[in-house]
Scaffold this active site. Structure first.
Site, PDB file in Angstrom:
ATOM      1  N   SER A 123     -53.803   7.302   3.246  1.00 30.74           N
ATOM      2  CA  SER A 123     -54.275   8.577   3.784  1.00 30.74           C
ATOM      3  C   SER A 123     -54.902   9.433   2.696  1.00 30.74           C
ATOM      4  O   SER A 123     -55.533  10.437   2.970  1.00 30.74           O
ATOM      5  CB  SER A 123     -53.096   9.343   4.376  1.00 30.74           C
ATOM      6  OG  SER A 123     -52.210   9.700   3.331  1.00 30.74           O
ATOM      7  N   GLY A 124     -54.706   9.026   1.438  1.00 29.46           N
ATOM      8  CA  GLY A 124     -55.118   9.887   0.332  1.00 29.46           C
ATOM      9  C   GLY A 124     -53.934  10.687  -0.195  1.00 29.46           C
ATOM     10  O   GLY A 124     -54.024  11.311  -1.240  1.00 29.46           O
ATOM     11  N   GLY A 125     -52.838  10.664   0.529  1.00 30.52           N
ATOM     12  CA  GLY A 125     -51.647  11.415   0.118  1.00 30.52           C
ATOM     13  C   GLY A 125     -50.730  10.566  -0.754  1.00 30.52           C
ATOM     14  O   GLY A 125     -50.950   9.366  -0.935  1.00 30.52           O
ATOM     15  N   VAL A 126     -49.686  11.203  -1.244  1.00 34.10           N
ATOM     16  CA  VAL A 126     -48.830  10.539  -2.227  1.00 34.10           C
ATOM     17  C   VAL A 126     -47.950   9.454  -1.586  1.00 34.10           C
ATOM     18  O   VAL A 126     -47.740   8.395  -2.180  1.00 34.10           O
ATOM     19  CB  VAL A 126     -47.976  11.575  -3.009  1.00 34.10           C
ATOM     20  CG1 VAL A 126     -47.065  12.353  -2.102  1.00 34.10           C
ATOM     21  CG2 VAL A 126     -47.177  10.931  -4.107  1.00 34.10           C
ATOM     22  N   ASP A 127     -47.486   9.669  -0.355  1.00 34.89           N
ATOM     23  CA  ASP A 127     -46.519   8.721   0.222  1.00 34.89           C
ATOM     24  C   ASP A 127     -47.143   7.342   0.447  1.00 34.89           C
ATOM     25  O   ASP A 127     -46.584   6.321   0.053  1.00 34.89           O
ATOM     26  CB  ASP A 127     -45.950   9.260   1.547  1.00 34.89           C
ATOM     27  CG  ASP A 127     -45.357  10.653   1.392  1.00 34.89           C
ATOM     28  OD1 ASP A 127     -45.002  11.005   0.253  1.00 34.89           O
ATOM     29  OD2 ASP A 127     -45.281  11.382   2.390  1.00 34.89           O
ATOM     30  N   SER A 128     -48.293   7.319   1.112  1.00 35.09           N
ATOM     31  CA  SER A 128     -48.902   6.013   1.371  1.00 35.09           C
ATOM     32  C   SER A 128     -49.354   5.367   0.066  1.00 35.09           C
ATOM     33  O   SER A 128     -49.305   4.140  -0.078  1.00 35.09           O
ATOM     34  CB  SER A 128     -50.061   6.123   2.369  1.00 35.09           C
ATOM     35  OG  SER A 128     -51.048   7.016   1.907  1.00 35.09           O
ATOM     36  N   HIS A 162     -18.925  24.406   1.126  1.00 32.27           N
ATOM     37  CA  HIS A 162     -20.002  23.415   1.015  1.00 32.27           C
ATOM     38  C   HIS A 162     -20.462  23.272  -0.436  1.00 32.27           C
ATOM     39  O   HIS A 162     -21.180  24.129  -0.939  1.00 32.27           O
ATOM     40  CB  HIS A 162     -21.192  23.826   1.890  1.00 32.27           C
ATOM     41  CG  HIS A 162     -20.924  23.655   3.343  1.00 32.27           C
ATOM     42  ND1 HIS A 162     -21.275  22.510   4.031  1.00 32.27           N
ATOM     43  CD2 HIS A 162     -20.319  24.455   4.234  1.00 32.27           C
ATOM     44  CE1 HIS A 162     -20.898  22.631   5.287  1.00 32.27           C
ATOM     45  NE2 HIS A 162     -20.313  23.806   5.447  1.00 32.27           N
ATOM     46  N   GLU A 170     -22.557  21.159  -1.512  1.00 34.55           N
ATOM     47  CA  GLU A 170     -23.917  20.607  -1.587  1.00 34.55           C
ATOM     48  C   GLU A 170     -25.013  21.664  -1.623  1.00 34.55           C
ATOM     49  O   GLU A 170     -26.152  21.363  -1.950  1.00 34.55           O
ATOM     50  CB  GLU A 170     -24.147  19.632  -0.410  1.00 34.55           C
ATOM     51  CG  GLU A 170     -24.175  20.260   0.983  1.00 34.55           C
ATOM     52  CD  GLU A 170     -22.798  20.415   1.637  1.00 34.55           C
ATOM     53  OE1 GLU A 170     -21.814  20.631   0.909  1.00 34.55           O
ATOM     54  OE2 GLU A 170     -22.709  20.347   2.871  1.00 34.55           O
ATOM     55  N   CYS A 217     -15.783  20.682   4.580  1.00 33.06           N
ATOM     56  CA  CYS A 217     -15.756  21.591   5.729  1.00 33.06           C
ATOM     57  C   CYS A 217     -15.185  20.880   6.973  1.00 33.06           C
ATOM     58  O   CYS A 217     -14.002  20.593   7.012  1.00 33.06           O
ATOM     59  CB  CYS A 217     -17.153  22.168   5.966  1.00 33.06           C
ATOM     60  SG  CYS A 217     -17.100  23.590   7.075  1.00 33.06           S
TER      61      CYS A 217
END
Ligand code: XMP
Length: 519
Positions: free
Chosen positions: A229-234, A175, A177, A85
């Site tokens: 934190s209990g979350g997936v990322d940490s 585009h 993508e 583009c």
């Protein structure tokens, strides 16, 4: 210091809303890619030594004197280039072609006719065929630079795809993508595999190896602490760092009494029990809930929780003798620098720290091993590291926890009531096999009491609201359309099993105009 995969693609961002999708599609083709704003592209080019370049779209116009330009180093590099583009228009503008303001423009679905063979179409499109693409442009290329030939056209863009095989420069007006260009991922794959000659062997297993090496180089013999934190990322960040440096890593898990049912126990048993990672588990519920007493304003709740988290974290870090490094599960969408497409020097940096304020206050360097990954890639890496599915597929949970799901005053008793209702709701969702189809589902405890009748008696108790949304990134969301029978079964269970709730309602608000959380 960053350890780069040897075969990579540099994506030069001119400020399109969908640049991140280019990176995803290239990675899906098994090739590592990074995005750099156009103003920092030369530095990224020197650091990455990529095997090919992709130029993104932009809301700007190349006809504008201040419109962003492709760095000369990139044009002179002799590497394969793909312009998308605005990227196509910038190529033509800078290489001697012509771009004019379109009188109408093309926005949305369009059809292109294939006029000639092209390496981008290998195994995909043939001369004479018509294919759906997604356009979004006002300006258009009206004359090609020398050495280019048209290979596809649409009614609004005579040069919908162009090629210069000698220089290995290709470009398209549409585009590739976005999902509305159904074959777009394959076109990008043909570029990185057949034009750039990359083998497509970048995998999460390779990323894991590269990152481990990088963490070792960065940290040396230093100590790292990581807030879970209990979350997936940490969790994924901690596992990766532990694999790299073992017990030089200590994790700190601050339980402020505003977590979901069973969350603290799961984190402790996984990290201490299963992985044997040094973990400090702090029960700070008295401190948090004491400070939240009487606070009803959502922003004040958030500020207090953020500040108290930092206080507790810092105190615990000092107890274990401090650390030179702080690990965070920051993801790629949080760190991609948003581009000022006016061409001025001001590049707005969007930088989000999961534990905002900590690094400055504690004077620590950041270790952010996931900062090149998207959420779904973090999940793949989590599985690669053996993280149990219950963590890997978990719905997002906000830092301020249940406190922003209890409008009005947050008390220990109200947290307990909400935890029970929330656990029943999530259990029913899992039992119905719906958990993975939902982005986020949770219960909210309202500061409203209503009259009910149970058995022969009158009740006067709180209302619980149920929320469930689908989303791709949390920025917009639709409500999840449960069957009425499902909602009525959950409602019956909550009212029967949770003392203090006698009425359940379902939240039918999309985002916008609502937000996902209630506060
Ligand atoms: P909203 O409510 O703004 O939420 O539509 C969008 C997404 O962000 C999460 N969220 C937070 N996450 N700290 C966090 O770590 C916060 O203060 C916070 N507020 C909202 C929310 O759960 C949803 O996934």
């Amino acid at each position: 210091m960053s350890v780069q995969p040897s075969d990579s693609i540099l994506i030069v961002d001119f400020g399109s809303q969908v640049t991140q999708l280019i990176a995803r599609r290239v990675r899906e083709a098994g090739v590592y890619s990074e995005i750099a704003p156009f103003s920092l592209a030369e530095a990224a080019f020197a650091r990455m030594q990529p095997k090919g370049i992709i130029l993104s779209g932009s809301p700007a116009s190349v006809l504008d004197d201040n419109g962003p330009r492709i760095p000369q180093t990139i044009l002179d590099s002799g590497l394969p280039i793909l312009g998308i583009c605005y990227g196509q228009q910038a190529l033509m503008h800078q290489l001697g072609g012509e771009v004019l303001l379109g009188d109408s423009g093309e926005f949305g679905r369009a059809f292109i006719e294939i006029a000639d063979g092209c390496v981008l179409f290998d195994g995909l499109w043939k001369e004479g065929e018509t294919h759906q693409v997604w356009m979004s442009h006002g300006d258009k290329v009206t004359r090609l630079a020398s050495g280019f030939r048209p290979v596809a056209a649409s009614p609004g863009a005579p040069f919908a795809v162009i090629a210069n095989d000698d220089k290995r420069i290709y470009a398209m007006q549409f585009h590739p993508e976005v999902v509305h260009t159904p074959d777009g991922g394959k076109l990008l794959k043909n570029f990185v595999r057949h034009v750039c000659g990359l083998t497509g062997d970048w995998t999460m297993a390779e990323f894991r190896k590269t990152k481990i090496e990088e963490i070792r180089q960065q940290v040396g013999k230093g100590k790292v602490i990581c807030g879970l934190s209990g979350g997936v990322d940490s969790a994924v960040a901690a596992l990766l760092i532990h694999e790299a440096i073992g017990d030089q890593l200590t994790c700190v898990f601050v339980d402020g009494g505003i977590l979901r049912a069973g969350e603290a126990e799961q984190v402790v048993s996984l990290f201490r029990g299963h992985y044997n990672i040094p973990l400090v588990h702090v029960d700070a519920s008295t401190l948090f809930l004491g400070g939240l007493a009487g606070v009803t304003d959502p922003e004040q709740k958030r500020k207090f929780i953020g500040k108290t988290f930092i206080d507790v974290f810092e105190a615990e870090a000092n107890k274990i003798g401090g650390a030179e490094f702080l690990a965070q599960g920051t993801l790629y969408p949080d760190v991609i620098e948003s581009v000022s497409f006016t061409g001025g020097p001001s590049v707005t940096i969007k930088s989000h720290h999961n534990v905002g304020g900590l690094p400055e206050r504690m004077n620590m360097q950041l270790v952010e091993p996931l900062r090149e990954l998207f959420k779904d890639e973090v999940r793949v890496l989590g599985r690669e590291l053996g993280l149990p599915e219950i963590f890997v597929g978990r719905h997002p949970f906000p830092g301020p926890g249940l406190a922003i799901r209890i409008p009005g005053e947050v008390t220990r008793e109200r947290c307990d009531i909400l935890r029970k209702a929330d656990a029943i709701y999530l259990e029913e969702i899992r039992n119905a096999g719906l958990y993975d189809a939902i982005w986020q589902a949770f219960a909210v405890l309202l500061p409203v009491k209503t009259v009910g009748v149970m058995g022969d008696g009158r009740t006067y108790d709180s209302v619980c609201a149920l929320r469930a949304v689908t989303s791709t990134d949390g920025m917009t969301a639709d409500i999840y359309p449960f069957d009425a029978s499902f909602l009525s079964a959950v409602s019956t269970r909550i009212i029967n099993e949770v003392r203090g709730i006698n009425r359940v309602v379902y939240d039918y608000t999309s985002k916008p105009p609502g937000t996902i959380e209630w506060e």
